[in-house]
Design a protein around this motif. Structure first.
Motif, PDB file in Angstrom:
ATOM      1  N   VAL A 195       0.814  -1.223   0.000  1.00 23.71           N
ATOM      2  CA  VAL A 195       0.000   0.000   0.000  1.00 23.71           C
ATOM      3  C   VAL A 195       0.839   1.261   0.000  1.00 23.71           C
ATOM      4  O   VAL A 195       0.298   2.352   0.178  1.00 23.71           O
ATOM      5  N   ARG A 198      -0.320   3.679  -3.016  1.00 19.29           N
ATOM      6  CA  ARG A 198      -1.724   4.089  -3.035  1.00 19.29           C
ATOM      7  C   ARG A 198      -2.204   4.668  -1.722  1.00 19.29           C
ATOM      8  O   ARG A 198      -3.013   5.591  -1.692  1.00 19.29           O
ATOM      9  N   ARG A 199      -1.723   4.124  -0.583  1.00 18.55           N
ATOM     10  CA  ARG A 199      -2.200   4.567   0.734  1.00 18.55           C
ATOM     11  C   ARG A 199      -1.009   4.711   1.674  1.00 18.55           C
ATOM     12  O   ARG A 199      -0.712   3.830   2.485  1.00 18.55           O
ATOM     13  N   GLU A 201      -0.646   6.441   4.258  1.00 22.92           N
ATOM     14  CA  GLU A 201      -0.992   6.466   5.683  1.00 22.92           C
ATOM     15  C   GLU A 201      -1.092   5.047   6.253  1.00 22.92           C
ATOM     16  O   GLU A 201      -0.734   4.782   7.399  1.00 22.92           O
ATOM     17  N   GLN A 202      -1.550   4.102   5.421  1.00 23.37           N
ATOM     18  CA  GLN A 202      -1.609   2.710   5.863  1.00 23.37           C
ATOM     19  C   GLN A 202      -0.199   2.124   5.977  1.00 23.37           C
ATOM     20  O   GLN A 202       0.077   1.338   6.893  1.00 23.37           O
ATOM     21  N   PRO A 252      -6.282   3.201  11.343  1.00 24.53           N
ATOM     22  CA  PRO A 252      -6.394   3.447   9.903  1.00 24.53           C
ATOM     23  C   PRO A 252      -7.811   3.822   9.510  1.00 24.53           C
ATOM     24  O   PRO A 252      -8.773   3.566  10.215  1.00 24.53           O
ATOM     25  N   ALA A 253      -7.925   4.430   8.370  1.00 25.34           N
ATOM     26  CA  ALA A 253      -9.243   4.741   7.821  1.00 25.34           C
ATOM     27  C   ALA A 253      -9.878   3.466   7.302  1.00 25.34           C
ATOM     28  O   ALA A 253      -9.195   2.558   6.829  1.00 25.34           O
ATOM     29  N   ALA A 255     -11.321   0.655   5.091  1.00 25.86           N
ATOM     30  CA  ALA A 255     -11.028   0.331   3.695  1.00 25.86           C
ATOM     31  C   ALA A 255     -11.448  -1.097   3.435  1.00 25.86           C
ATOM     32  O   ALA A 255     -11.471  -1.929   4.339  1.00 25.86           O
ATOM     33  N   VAL A 265      -5.406  -5.981   4.515  1.00 20.53           N
ATOM     34  CA  VAL A 265      -5.325  -4.664   5.158  1.00 20.53           C
ATOM     35  C   VAL A 265      -5.679  -4.819   6.621  1.00 20.53           C
ATOM     36  O   VAL A 265      -6.692  -5.452   6.954  1.00 20.53           O
TER      37      VAL A 265
END
Length: 434
Positions: A195, A198-199, A201-202, A252-253, A255, A265
């Motif tokens: 990730v 793309r992410r 923060e993750q 985490p947000a 997903a 994830v």
């Protein structure tokens, strides 16, 4: 000892002939000189036992051959013979005993032929005394020496066995700590790489989890090494640190889960906190073992951050477990979860810990979704070490595939109440679903 023998010889010598029949030659200046020489040999008996034995036997033979009566000077020969047997090799000791017996017997024969011994009975008694004081002390000393050597060898073997056991215990501790930590780090690193673009923060969450896992593993290894060097039991000399809450930045947000074969994830860390909050509250603050079931909330959080939901159910007074049982129970759960992370295609894991008055039962099972046949897994060092832990405590551990797929580890550990750790649970010791 020389002074004691000299005093004994000189004070009792005038009365030796009075109590013996036939009458022997009275002890004169020559006799006293021979007795003094026998007593003087005790000075160097410890350094030259074989030579002293030969010299004393020769002097005793001279005393008997000169017609002097029997006396306690034979005790000096016996003491020296004991030293010879205890400090010399078998052949040397046997030679010394034979030489002493021959010299004393020669003195008895000379006394008989000179008319100081009347009849064959007196000669037989004299030859028996020569055998008694020449051979028996040497044999007794040899037996004492062999017993001491055997005891020293047994103590050395016991010490070596303790060292080997400690090395094995240390290897198991390192295997469990490092193996579990590296499994968590490997999975989190895979998530971060997947990730990263793309992410980010993750990826940051995974990297922070890697950092915390490494720090915890290093702290536990340092504590284990410190206790091993100090030769102490598995108890820390300082109060254990409370299980820290998950930092806010690790949340985490929401997903959607990633599709296989990409790493999953991590789910939000609020779920493990809800499931394990009651456990932390029930633990007493004065427990001091190296590690134990009190760290289970942190362990479950680590596994859940890798995308595997875990549920733990406990019952009984977990807070009053002895330190060795507490540590073994935690390691069994830890290694079972490590095997799940390494080998199983798992959707969920259930943990059951039941503490009774006499034993603690641990069951860890993983279930694939959808159910599938579990591949045959050959036992490695991890399961072998867990079985050894259980057997050392007098318990047992079994591991094998479940009927509907998955793998199950079950252990029964007896509780030794003679060495409790901590005190009665302040929280009531009740269990429940975590």
């Amino acid at each position: 000892m020389t002074a004691a023998f000299t005093a004994l010889f000189f004070l009792s010598a005038p009365k030796w002939g009075e109590a013996q029949v036939p009458s022997y030659r009275a002890v004169d200046a020559t006799g006293y000189a021979l007795l003094a020489a026998i007593a003087a040999g005790m000075l160097v008996r410890r350094w030259l036992p074989l030579y002293v034995l030969g010299a004393q036997s020769l002097l005793v033979g001279a005393i008997l051959g000169a017609g002097y009566p029997h006396g306690p000077y034979l005790l000096a020969v016996a003491v020296t013979g004991l030293t010879v047997g205890r400090t010399s090799q078998r052949r040397v000791a046997a030679s010394g005993a034979a030489c002493a017996t021959v010299l004393i017997a020669a003195g008895e024969l000379a006394s008989f032929f000179r008319g100081y011994a009347r009849g064959g009975w007196d000669l037989s008694v004299g030859l028996g005394a020569a055998l008694l004081f020449g051979v028996v002390p040497v044999v007794g000393g040899a037996l004492i020496g062999e017993h001491r050597a055997w005891r020293a060898k047994a103590e050395e073997e016991t010490t070596r066995r303790r060292v080997d056991d400690e090395r094995l215990r240390m290897a198991r501790e390192v295997h469990d700590v490092v193996g579990h930590s590296l499994s968590i780090i490997s999975l989190q690193a895979g998530v971060a790489l997947h990730v990263l673009d793309r992410r980010p923060e993750q990826a940051q969450i995974s990297l922070e989890a890697i950092r915390r896992t490494a720090i915890d593993a290093l702290d536990e290894l340092r504590a284990t090494l410190a206790l091993t060097r100090a030769g102490q039991s598995m108890r820390r000399s300082v109060s254990p640190e409370p299980v820290p809450p998950e930092p806010a930045r690790l949340e985490p947000a929401p997903a959607a889960p990633l599709s296989p074969p990409t790493p999953p994830v991590p789910p939000p860390p609020t779920a493990p906190a809800e499931r394990t909050a009651g456990w932390t509250a029930d633990r007493t603050v004065d427990r001091t073992p190296l590690t134990g079931l009190g760290r289970l909330p942190s362990l479950l959080a680590e596994v859940q951050l890798c995308g595997i939901p875990v549920e733990a159910v406990t019952s009984g007074p977990v807070d009053t477990l002895p330190a060795n049982v507490d540590l073994a129970a935690y390691r069994i759960v830890q290694e079972s979860l490590t095997n799940v992370l390494r080998h199983a295609a798992t959707s969920r894991v259930t943990i059951e810990v039941t503490v009774s008055a006499s034993a603690v039962s641990i069951a860890v099972a993983d279930a694939p979704d959808p159910p599938a046949a579990q591949p045959v897994v050959s036992p490695g060092h991890g399961l072998t070490g867990l079985r050894e832990r259980a057997e050392e405590l007098g318990g047992r551990l079994t591991a094998g595939p479940c009927a509907g797929g998955g793998w199950r580890v079950h252990a029964e550990l007896p509780i030794n109440r003679a060495q409790p750790v901590g005190g009665p649970s302040r929280g009531g010791g009740g269990g429940g679903k975590r």
